[in-house]
Enzyme design. Structure first.
Site, PDB file in Angstrom:
ATOM      1  N   CYS A 296       0.792  -1.139  -0.032  1.00  0.00           N
ATOM      2  CA  CYS A 296       0.047  -0.121   0.076  1.00  0.00           C
ATOM      3  C   CYS A 296       0.814   1.404   0.101  1.00  0.00           C
ATOM      4  O   CYS A 296       1.685   1.713  -0.900  1.00  0.00           O
ATOM      5  CB  CYS A 296      -0.992   0.004   1.175  1.00  0.00           C
ATOM      6  N   HIS A 380      -3.829  -5.062  -0.639  1.00  0.00           N
ATOM      7  CA  HIS A 380      -3.567  -5.667   1.020  1.00  0.00           C
ATOM      8  C   HIS A 380      -3.773  -7.224   1.097  1.00  0.00           C
ATOM      9  O   HIS A 380      -4.733  -7.809   1.325  1.00  0.00           O
ATOM     10  CB  HIS A 380      -4.619  -5.081   1.851  1.00  0.00           C
ATOM     11  N   GLU A 382      -2.953  -9.150   3.152  1.00  0.00           N
ATOM     12  CA  GLU A 382      -3.141  -9.871   4.601  1.00  0.00           C
ATOM     13  C   GLU A 382      -4.494 -10.396   4.859  1.00  0.00           C
ATOM     14  O   GLU A 382      -4.870 -11.138   5.838  1.00  0.00           O
ATOM     15  CB  GLU A 382      -2.714  -8.925   5.649  1.00  0.00           C
TER      16      GLU A 382
END
Length: 415
Positions: A296, A380, A382
């Site tokens: 990001c 992202h 994750e």
């Protein structure tokens, strides 16, 4: 002036008769910079919030979104009509400091918040918003508002909640019109950690909750521009003992920790503003050939460090259902996105290879450096919230660190 009036959904009789219809009094207003006023039902904290208005298309994971520091300075419009159904709990908070305020300024919803219906819920969303001082408004036609943002860009706005419905509309219009643009704003200082700390918590499992790293293989220094908990958990799950450092930490102090790799985190604001102090540090680390992984804002910082430039996007990317193509494998991944700036792909210099691209608009979503152990992605991986399609990127980072320590790599470096 365009006004959208929220209705409570039930009839209300004047003086107990059926002769008239009592209009519900607006207890919250959303005032856009162009003077548009949207009326609705107030929720959350009784306060006023100001910031850039964006929309998020995720259907789940609202608590992770509302505690993502990358949303600092923004008011979020959720396109999914029912937000709050599963309540909230302490396990799904993404800010590292549990006591810190959320980065998000306010929240815009279509339907009022209902009581939670989930076994993991510890409280309802409305009470949680109050506790975190986040103002909200419900009863808004969020589909129409989203279309407006998509066509005209992300406007500045003021969200005001007063249970008595007393508003100085002209003053709110002036305030909204006078808000600064996100261009040029460094919003990292309020969300970065104030001091260094270590992290060893691993990912959550249904049977036992979160685990603990017991046998680390690598040491990683994570530069905190607004880092999320689940990023740290996935680094630990991959065998990394993580030390998190403030965003302004010098390259000398990072190197003193003798890391096997450096992680550049997500975060809010204009990357060019943060880059004033972040870019020289990253360039110094690149000169030492330490493996680097950015996500990001960290992706944008790496791009700036190698000579690319960033641009403000019209509507940004915010959601958990964005298709991105990994150009190195030709696979399409569904990912979480949260960014209002992007690397200008036409500005990528020689030696920088684009690795990922958005299938929505073709914008850059990843890069790697030729001859360097460094890569980054805009999305992202994750998955907090969102799908787990991109978890492999954490393994890629670990493999990069392992390769640096291999006998062949050491011999080549010494040569």
């Amino acid at each position: 002036m365009t006004v959208t009036q929220a209705r409570t959904g039930g009839s209300s009789m004047e003086n107990g008769s059926q002769d008239g219809w009592a209009e519900p009094k607006a207890t919250a207003l959303l005032v856009l910079a162009d003077g548009t006023v949207l009326e609705g039902i107030g929720l959350g904290a009784v306060t006023k919030a100001a910031g850039e208005l964006c929309f998020n298309t995720a259907m789940t994971g609202y608590q992770e979104i509302l505690t993502d520091p990358s949303y600092a300075g923004q008011i979020i419009t959720f396109t999914f009509p029912h937000i709050g159904n599963v309540g909230v709990n302490d396990e799904d908070i993404e800010t590292v400091n549990m006591a810190s305020s959320s980065g998000v300024r306010g929240v815009v919803l279509h339907a009022p918040i209902t009581q939670p219906a989930n076994y993991r819920a510890s409280r309802d969303l409305n009470a949680w918003l109050k506790a975190r001082n986040i103002a909200g408004i419900a009863g808004i036609d969020t589909r129409a508002l989203t279309a407006r943002i998509r066509e005209g860009g992300m406007p500045n706005a003021v969200l005001a909640f007063d249970p008595d419905g007393n508003f100085d509309i002209e003053a709110l219009k002036r305030e909204a019109a006078g808000l600064p643009s996100m261009d040029g704003l460094d919003l990292v200082p309020p969300v970065t950690t104030a001091q260094r700390f270590d992290w060893d918590q691993t990912v959550w499992s249904w049977a036992s909750g979160y685990g603990t790293l017991v046998d680390p293989k690598f040491r990683v220094v994570a530069v905190d521009y607004g880092i999320k908990r689940n990023i740290l958990r996935l680094l630990a799950e991959a065998g990394c003992a993580v030390t998190v450092v403030p965003a302004t930490t010098s390259a000398q102090d990072i190197l003193a920790l003798q890391p096997d790799g450096v992680f550049l985190s997500n975060g809010p604001g204009d990357p060019a503003a943060t880059g004033i102090y972040a870019v020289p540090v990253i360039r110094a680390l690149l000169d030492r050939d330490i493996p680097i992984f950015g996500i990001c804002l960290g992706h944008q910082m790496l791009g700036l460090a190698v000579g690319a430039r960033t641009v403000k996007m019209k509507q940004g990317h915010h959601g958990a259902n964005h298709p991105v193509k990994d150009l190195t494998t030709n696979k399409v991944e569904i990912v979480s996105m949260n960014h209002g700036f992007a690397i200008d792909r036409d500005s990528l210099p020689a030696g920088v290879v684009e690795t990922h691209a958005s299938l929505f608009d073709g914008s850059n979503c990843g890069l790697t450096l030729t001859g360097k152990r460094a890569f980054s992605v805009q999305h992202h991986p994750e998955a907090s919230p969102g799908p787990q399609d991109s978890h492999y990127l954490f393994r890629r980072f670990v493999e990069m660190m392992a390769a640096r320590h291999s006998p062949a790599a050491v011999a080549e470096h010494n040569h």
